[in-house]
Design an enzyme around this catalytic site. Structure first.
Site, PDB file in Angstrom:
ATOM      1  N   GLY A  93     -62.138 -57.372  40.575  1.00  0.00           N
ATOM      2  CA  GLY A  93     -61.153 -56.786  38.749  1.00  0.00           C
ATOM      3  C   GLY A  93     -60.915 -55.531  39.467  1.00  0.00           C
ATOM      4  N   CYS A 141     -38.576 -78.774  42.990  1.00  0.00           N
ATOM      5  CA  CYS A 141     -37.384 -78.552  42.399  1.00  0.00           C
ATOM      6  C   CYS A 141     -37.602 -78.615  41.087  1.00  0.00           C
ATOM      7  CB  CYS A 141     -37.036 -80.271  42.107  1.00  0.00           C
ATOM      8  SG  CYS A 141     -36.961 -81.102  43.556  1.00  0.00           S
ATOM      9  N   GLY A 193     -63.202 -59.564  44.720  1.00  0.00           N
ATOM     10  CA  GLY A 193     -62.428 -60.818  45.519  1.00  0.00           C
ATOM     11  C   GLY A 193     -60.674 -60.731  46.006  1.00  0.00           C
ATOM     12  N   ARG A 194     -59.537 -60.296  45.189  1.00  0.00           N
ATOM     13  CA  ARG A 194     -58.730 -60.111  45.710  1.00  0.00           C
ATOM     14  C   ARG A 194     -58.305 -58.588  46.544  1.00  0.00           C
ATOM     15  NH1 ARG A 194     -54.126 -61.838  42.642  1.00  0.00           N
ATOM     16  NH2 ARG A 194     -55.495 -62.150  40.813  1.00  0.00           N
ATOM     17  N   TYR A 222     -55.998 -65.277  46.729  1.00  0.00           N
ATOM     18  CA  TYR A 222     -55.207 -66.415  45.225  1.00  0.00           C
ATOM     19  C   TYR A 222     -53.768 -66.743  45.746  1.00  0.00           C
ATOM     20  CZ  TYR A 222     -58.655 -64.337  42.721  1.00  0.00           C
ATOM     21  OH  TYR A 222     -59.978 -63.305  42.245  1.00  0.00           O
ATOM     22  N   GLU A 261     -68.968 -57.360  43.159  1.00  0.00           N
ATOM     23  CA  GLU A 261     -68.108 -58.781  43.206  1.00  0.00           C
ATOM     24  C   GLU A 261     -66.486 -58.838  43.767  1.00  0.00           C
ATOM     25  OE1 GLU A 261     -69.927 -61.255  41.299  1.00  0.00           O
ATOM     26  OE2 GLU A 261     -69.068 -61.253  39.715  1.00  0.00           O
TER      27      GLU A 261
HETATM   28  C1  LIG Z   1     -67.373 -63.547  37.785  1.00  0.00           C
HETATM   29  C2  LIG Z   1     -65.892 -63.411  38.201  1.00  0.00           C
HETATM   30  N1  LIG Z   1     -66.489 -62.424  39.516  1.00  0.00           N
HETATM   31  C3  LIG Z   1     -65.565 -61.377  40.584  1.00  0.00           C
HETATM   32  C4  LIG Z   1     -63.971 -62.103  40.324  1.00  0.00           C
HETATM   33  C5  LIG Z   1     -62.691 -61.429  40.870  1.00  0.00           C
HETATM   34  O1  LIG Z   1     -62.121 -60.526  41.013  1.00  0.00           O
HETATM   35  P1  LIG Z   1     -60.619 -59.702  41.414  1.00  0.00           P
HETATM   36  O2  LIG Z   1     -60.512 -61.133  42.610  1.00  0.00           O
HETATM   37  O3  LIG Z   1     -59.644 -59.468  40.982  1.00  0.00           O
HETATM   38  O4  LIG Z   1     -61.411 -58.823  42.138  1.00  0.00           O
HETATM   39  C6  LIG Z   1     -64.154 -63.275  39.531  1.00  0.00           C
HETATM   40  C7  LIG Z   1     -62.368 -63.433  39.244  1.00  0.00           C
HETATM   41  O5  LIG Z   1     -61.889 -63.913  38.495  1.00  0.00           O
HETATM   42  C8  LIG Z   1     -65.058 -63.896  38.609  1.00  0.00           C
HETATM   43  O6  LIG Z   1     -64.235 -64.390  37.379  1.00  0.00           O
END
Ligand SMILES: Cc1ncc(COP(=O)(O)O)c(C=O)c1O
Length: 364
Positions: free
Chosen positions: A214, A316, A250-251, A344, A248
């Site tokens: 996050g 469309c 991701g983005r 994403y 953990e």
């Molecule tokens: C349980 C969990 N961990 C990690 C993430 C990764 O979040 P982010 O991509 O915002 O860092 C998410 C995203 O939905 C998640 O649901």
């Protein structure tokens, strides 16, 4: 980010639209994040972008990968056979629980007492973290997954119920706590949330804590990165001897390495407003539609100043807009490169809507 920007003006060759992933930039970015985190374990949330080439680069820097479905689990196992894997996500089926045990996931993140009952019923050995949804103040965030009534994780009553279930058996071992409460927090707020989560975990005597992902990224300011130095130092200050802290994201790891490159098909004025229609659209890059932002972009140099133009795709639907009223000069045939398309983006998009051709994937 510099590498991406520098290459953004290179003429694109071949068929468009294309996703272009800068693996060199990803490697450098992940190395910098890793270095800032010191002794904190770093997992990559594969849901952000499970592209095998990206996974292989990230694997050099991360301690493991977080997956959120049986499909992601099998994919990551195939691409990275020896990776440590944490399996989270609400609504795991019995088949998925069994698959996780068969494929030797390191940690299962338990989302509810019922899920834990089903896991215990397998009679198999498993190592779990309990996913807690704590009523911590999150302020304004991009995506709230906790901090109140949501389908994610358990409130303290649910956690207590799980502790009772765990105390009555020996095959499922409680390793610690997991908490992913929101996406879009800056470093100071991340640290405040971490402090709350750690306080709760310590109250339960737990020493392994996954603080989730996050970390904020700013689509309006692609050059402004999450402050990993402050976050890493802050976590080092919060961590007590004997504790394992894990995150953990991701983005914030993969978003910067990807570009969606396409070509202007048409430029027209409708009721006084200028529109550029590009090949492809939000069925390839859904992020601006889902998050309601303008995807940052670069266009060929030398176009001069222009009146604002709205860049739409081929679908469309009025939702197929990649950027609104941006001050760039565009003509049919121009190449537009949308930045911050490494997370994403392709993998959350509705690819089959209108059955346009899929983009190519290129790797720098
Ligand atoms: C349980 C969990 N961990 C990690 C993430 C990764 O979040 P982010 O991509 O915002 O860092 C998410 C995203 O939905 C998640 O649901």
């Amino acid at each position: 980010m510099d590498a991406v920007t520098a290459r953004a003006h290179e003429p694109a060759s071949g068929r468009l639209p294309a996703y272009v992933y800068d693996l060199t930039a990803l490697d450098a970015h992940a190395a910098a994040v890793r270095a800032a985190l010191g002794g904190v374990e770093l997992y990559y949330a594969a849901k952000a972008n499970p592209d095998p080439e990206l996974l292989r680069v990230l694997a050099r820097h991360v301690d493991g990968v977080e997956v959120a479905s049986g499909g992601e689990l099998e994919h990551v196992r195939r691409v990275l056979p020896s990776a440590r894997i944490a399996f989270g996500g609400p609504g795991k089926t019995d088949d998925e629980l069994r698959l996780a045990l068969d494929l030797g996931v390191e940690r299962l993140h338990v989302e509810s007492p019922n899920e834990l009952r089903r896991l215990i019923a397998t009679g198999r050995r498993a190592d779990v973290l309990l996913r807690a949804n704590l009523a911590l103040s999150l302020g304004e965030v991009a995506l709230a997954m906790g901090g109140g009534a949501t389908p994610f994780g358990m409130d303290p009553a649910g956690v207590t119920e799980c502790l009772t279930l765990l105390a009555r058996q020996e095959t499922v071992r409680l390793r610690g706590l997991h908490a992913h409460l929101a996406s879009g927090l800056d470093a100071p707020r991340m640290l405040e949330v971490a402090e709350g989560v750690l306080g709760y975990a310590r109250g339960l005597g737990l020493t392994e804590i996954n603080l989730g992902g996050g970390m904020a990224v700013d689509y309006a300011a692609p050059e402004t990165l999450f402050d990993w130095e402050t976050y890493g130092k802050g976590l080092a200050g919060l961590r007590r001897p004997g504790e394992t802290l894990r995150i953990e994201p991701g983005r914030s790891l993969s978003v910067y390495c990807g570009r969606y490159v396409t070509r202007v098909l048409d430029v027209k004025r409708v009721h006084g407003e200028l529109f550029a229609i590009v090949a492809g659209g939000t069925h390839h890059l859904r992020t601006p539609a889902t998050k309601g932002h303008d995807q940052p972009l670069v266009v060929p140099p030398g176009g001069g100043s222009s009146e604002p133009v709205t860049i739409a795709g081929q679908l469309c639907t009025p939702k197929d807009v990649l950027a609104r009223r941006v001050p760039v000069a565009l003509a049919p045939g121009d190449v537009v490169q949308f930045l911050m398309a490494g997370a994403y983006a392709w993998n959350i998009s509705h690819h089959d809507f209108l059955m346009h051709p899929r983009p190519e994937f290129r790797y720098l």
